[in-house]
Design a protein around this motif. Structure first.
Motif, mmCIF file in Angstrom:
data_model
loop_
_atom_site.group_PDB
_atom_site.id
_atom_site.type_symbol
_atom_site.label_atom_id
_atom_site.label_comp_id
_atom_site.label_asym_id
_atom_site.label_seq_id
_atom_site.Cartn_x
_atom_site.Cartn_y
_atom_site.Cartn_z
ATOM 1 N N ASP A 18 0.827 -1.210 0.000
ATOM 2 C CA ASP A 18 0.000 0.000 0.000
ATOM 3 C C ASP A 18 0.859 1.258 0.000
ATOM 4 O O ASP A 18 0.485 2.275 -0.598
ATOM 5 N N ALA A 19 2.011 1.205 0.665
ATOM 6 C CA ALA A 19 2.913 2.369 0.654
ATOM 7 C C ALA A 19 3.335 2.685 -0.780
ATOM 8 O O ALA A 19 3.397 3.852 -1.178
ATOM 9 N N LEU A 20 3.585 1.638 -1.574
ATOM 10 C CA LEU A 20 3.956 1.840 -2.986
ATOM 11 C C LEU A 20 2.781 2.398 -3.788
ATOM 12 O O LEU A 20 2.919 3.382 -4.522
ATOM 13 N N VAL A 21 1.629 1.762 -3.643
ATOM 14 C CA VAL A 21 0.438 2.175 -4.412
ATOM 15 C C VAL A 21 0.063 3.627 -4.084
ATOM 16 O O VAL A 21 -0.149 4.454 -4.973
ATOM 17 N N ILE A 22 0.005 3.925 -2.796
ATOM 18 C CA ILE A 22 -0.418 5.271 -2.375
ATOM 19 C C ILE A 22 0.636 6.312 -2.775
ATOM 20 O O ILE A 22 0.289 7.406 -3.225
ATOM 21 N N SER A 23 1.912 5.962 -2.658
ATOM 22 C CA SER A 23 2.966 6.898 -3.085
ATOM 23 C C SER A 23 2.853 7.200 -4.572
ATOM 24 O O SER A 23 2.962 8.357 -4.988
ATOM 25 N N LEU B 298 2.079 10.804 -6.099
ATOM 26 C CA LEU B 298 3.029 11.441 -7.018
ATOM 27 C C LEU B 298 2.395 11.752 -8.370
ATOM 28 O O LEU B 298 3.057 12.265 -9.274
ATOM 29 N N GLY B 299 1.128 11.398 -8.512
ATOM 30 C CA GLY B 299 0.409 11.731 -9.745
ATOM 31 C C GLY B 299 0.533 10.696 -10.848
ATOM 32 O O GLY B 299 0.290 10.987 -12.011
ATOM 33 N N ILE B 300 0.927 9.483 -10.501
ATOM 34 C CA ILE B 300 1.072 8.425 -11.511
ATOM 35 C C ILE B 300 -0.269 7.711 -11.670
ATOM 36 O O ILE B 300 -0.903 7.340 -10.677
ATOM 37 N N GLY B 301 -0.681 7.494 -12.912
ATOM 38 C CA GLY B 301 -1.960 6.829 -13.152
ATOM 39 C C GLY B 301 -2.032 6.229 -14.546
ATOM 40 O O GLY B 301 -1.005 6.022 -15.204
ATOM 41 N N PRO B 302 -3.257 5.940 -14.996
ATOM 42 C CA PRO B 302 -3.460 5.291 -16.292
ATOM 43 C C PRO B 302 -2.746 6.018 -17.432
ATOM 44 O O PRO B 302 -2.762 7.247 -17.496
ATOM 45 N N GLY B 303 -2.097 5.227 -18.285
ATOM 46 C CA GLY B 303 -1.398 5.786 -19.437
ATOM 47 C C GLY B 303 0.063 6.110 -19.156
ATOM 48 O O GLY B 303 0.842 6.306 -20.084
ATOM 49 N N ASP B 304 0.434 6.156 -17.886
ATOM 50 C CA ASP B 304 1.822 6.488 -17.542
ATOM 51 C C ASP B 304 2.700 5.240 -17.549
ATOM 52 O O ASP B 304 2.214 4.130 -17.345
ATOM 53 N N GLU B 305 3.973 5.480 -17.769
ATOM 54 C CA GLU B 305 4.952 4.392 -17.665
ATOM 55 C C GLU B 305 5.888 4.669 -16.494
ATOM 56 O O GLU B 305 6.268 5.813 -16.244
ATOM 57 N N VAL B 306 6.228 3.594 -15.781
ATOM 58 C CA VAL B 306 7.154 3.708 -14.653
ATOM 59 C C VAL B 306 8.286 2.711 -14.886
ATOM 60 O O VAL B 306 8.041 1.507 -15.065
ATOM 61 N N ILE B 307 9.499 3.217 -14.879
ATOM 62 C CA ILE B 307 10.665 2.362 -15.098
ATOM 63 C C ILE B 307 11.064 1.707 -13.781
ATOM 64 O O ILE B 307 11.210 2.381 -12.758
ATOM 65 N N THR B 308 11.215 0.380 -13.820
ATOM 66 C CA THR B 308 11.555 -0.334 -12.580
ATOM 67 C C THR B 308 12.432 -1.540 -12.877
ATOM 68 O O THR B 308 12.743 -1.842 -14.026
ATOM 69 N N GLY C 58 -2.881 1.623 -12.564
ATOM 70 C CA GLY C 58 -3.256 1.801 -13.965
ATOM 71 C C GLY C 58 -2.097 2.146 -14.877
ATOM 72 O O GLY C 58 -2.275 2.338 -16.079
ATOM 73 N N ALA C 59 -0.895 2.224 -14.308
ATOM 74 C CA ALA C 59 0.284 2.554 -15.121
ATOM 75 C C ALA C 59 0.945 1.269 -15.617
ATOM 76 O O ALA C 59 0.514 0.168 -15.277
ATOM 77 N N ARG D 255 5.750 8.886 -22.379
ATOM 78 C CA ARG D 255 4.798 8.495 -21.334
ATOM 79 C C ARG D 255 5.463 8.269 -19.974
ATOM 80 O O ARG D 255 4.777 8.094 -18.967
ATOM 81 N N THR D 256 6.773 8.189 -19.953
ATOM 82 C CA THR D 256 7.466 7.885 -18.699
ATOM 83 C C THR D 256 7.249 8.999 -17.680
ATOM 84 O O THR D 256 7.475 10.170 -17.974
ATOM 85 N N LYS D 257 6.809 8.606 -16.481
ATOM 86 C CA LYS D 257 6.552 9.609 -15.435
ATOM 87 C C LYS D 257 7.455 9.423 -14.216
ATOM 88 O O LYS D 257 7.643 10.362 -13.451
#
Ligand SMILES: *Cc1c(COP(=O)(O)O)cnc(C)c1O
Length: 373
Positions: free
Chosen positions: A68-73, A77-87, A103-104, A130-132
């Motif tokens: 939940d700490a990850l999801v809520i963070s 931080l404004g990350i949502g559908p359509g965004d890409e997150v590099i991990t 949704g990212a 799209r990377t956020k």
């Protein structure tokens, strides 16, 4: 004495720590029971303040779990559908899962062989319009290369969320992990370096707006009860967990120091066995896991052999996240290092007050096993 008659060595033994703090933990438990306040409340506020002090962060926000700490963070931080997150592909599933659950899309970048962490030199090539954000993990308690990660992030205007589930108390150039990027997500799952007696998690950030949003999201998206502003979650930290964690927090550096001493001991025990590739000593590493690589051996056979001798080990992680069925539609993710290491890693028993003789037995069994398999 035959191996089967010897005492079992688990991969983790929490009992020495609980025994040592028994009276204080019981007092905290009773204090909460008598208070009649079981969710949030003064214990949670006190714990948040103490953690914020310890980490050197402006805001510390207790939540239900590390996931939940990850999801809520991410959402804060404004990350949502359509965004890409590099991990990183080489982590516990919650890292990528949390990105998908907001949704990212997780975009997997390979890791460094020596550190098991995301390779910062490969990040730039994975950036699209799209990377956020970038979501590095300080795997096994070893800080990721934050200077290089922050440099790419700043150049491209990306947010950085640090997954500190395994790195509570780890420092990068003297600074606490989780306080270098825009937010840090911690887990208090019982086996973590600061473990609760159930689920728990925390978000650290210096950003007032991110903190505000995270506090709203953990309480059904409301600042004021029944005046919900956004869709949030039921993700509050229990008073009981906070009270028990307050007992453990002042001891976390000493515990981590014990893990470092244990890791140094393993390093010397394996120094003359090149087929056991050691993690080595890195400044700030808190050895949530002591994980070796067995590149020339049958890792699974070795694990079974140790199990027969009463020695517990774990494979963190047997498969790259991008090879899991939920993500295998991402053929573009080329992660040879992660794929290779997934077949080689073996995490050995480690905890703060572990007996020297336990490590000697683990080491002699492992050294013997690699000569056979
Ligand atoms: C444990 C862990 C999590 C999830 O934490 P929970 O508290 O179990 O939800 C996330 N990421 C990593 C790297 C972890 O090890």
């Amino acid at each position: 004495m035959s191996g089967t008659l010897e005492k079992k060595i688990p991969v983790l033994d929490l009992s020495p720590e609980i025994d040592e703090l028994w009276d204080e933990l019981n007092a905290a438990f009773q204090r909460v029971m008598k208070s009649g306040q079981f969710i949030m409340g003064p214990e949670v506020i006190a714990f948040e303040n103490e953690v914020a002090d310890y980490l050197g962060t402006k805001h510390a926000i207790g939540v239900n779990s590390g996931t939940d700490a990850l999801v809520i963070s991410l959402r804060a931080l404004g990350i949502g559908p359509g965004d890409e997150v590099i991990t990183t592909p080489f982590s516990f599933f919650a890292t990528a899962e949390s990105i998908s659950n907001v949704g990212a899309k997780p975009v997997f970048v390979d890791i460094e062989e020596a550190s098991f962490n995301i390779d910062p030199t490969l990040i730039e090539a994975a950036i699209t319009e799209r990377t956020k954000a970038i979501l590095p993990v300080h795997l096994y308690g070893r800080p990721a290369e934050m200077d290089a990660i922050m440099a790419v992030a700043n150049e491209h205007g990306l947010k950085v969320l640090e997954d500190c589930a395994q790195s509570f108390g780890a420092r990068y150039h003297g600074q606490q992990t989780g306080t270098i990027g825009h937010a840090g997500a911690y887990s208090f799952f019982p086996s973590k370096n600061l473990g609760a007696f159930g689920d728990g998690g925390l978000i650290a950030t210096d950003d007032d707006e991110v903190a505000d949003m995270a506090r709203m999201l953990r309480a059904h998206g409301s600042k004021k009860k029944y005046h919900n502003e956004v869709l949030g979650y039921n993700s509050r930290l229990d008073s009981l967990q906070a009270a028990l964690l307050r007992v453990k927090l002042p001891h976390v550096d000493i515990r981590n120091r014990g893990r470092i001493v244990a890791a140094q001991h393993y390093e010397t025990l394996f120094a003359r066995t090149p087929s056991i590739v050691r993690p080595g000593a890195t400044a700030g590493h808190v050895y949530h896991q002591y994980t070796v690589r067995l590149p020339d051996s049958d890792r699974n056979a070795i694990q079974r052999r140790l199990e027969e001798q009463g020695i517990g080990t774990m494979i963190y992680y047997p498969v790259s996240q991008n090879r899991l069925p939920v993500y295998d539609h991402q053929p573009a993710a080329i992660t040879p290092v992660s794929d290779t290491l997934a077949n080689q890693v073996l995490s050995l028993p480690i905890w703060a007050a572990q007996a020297v003789s336990d490590r000697e037995r683990v080491a002699s069994s492992l050294v013997e096993a690699v000569s056979h398999y």
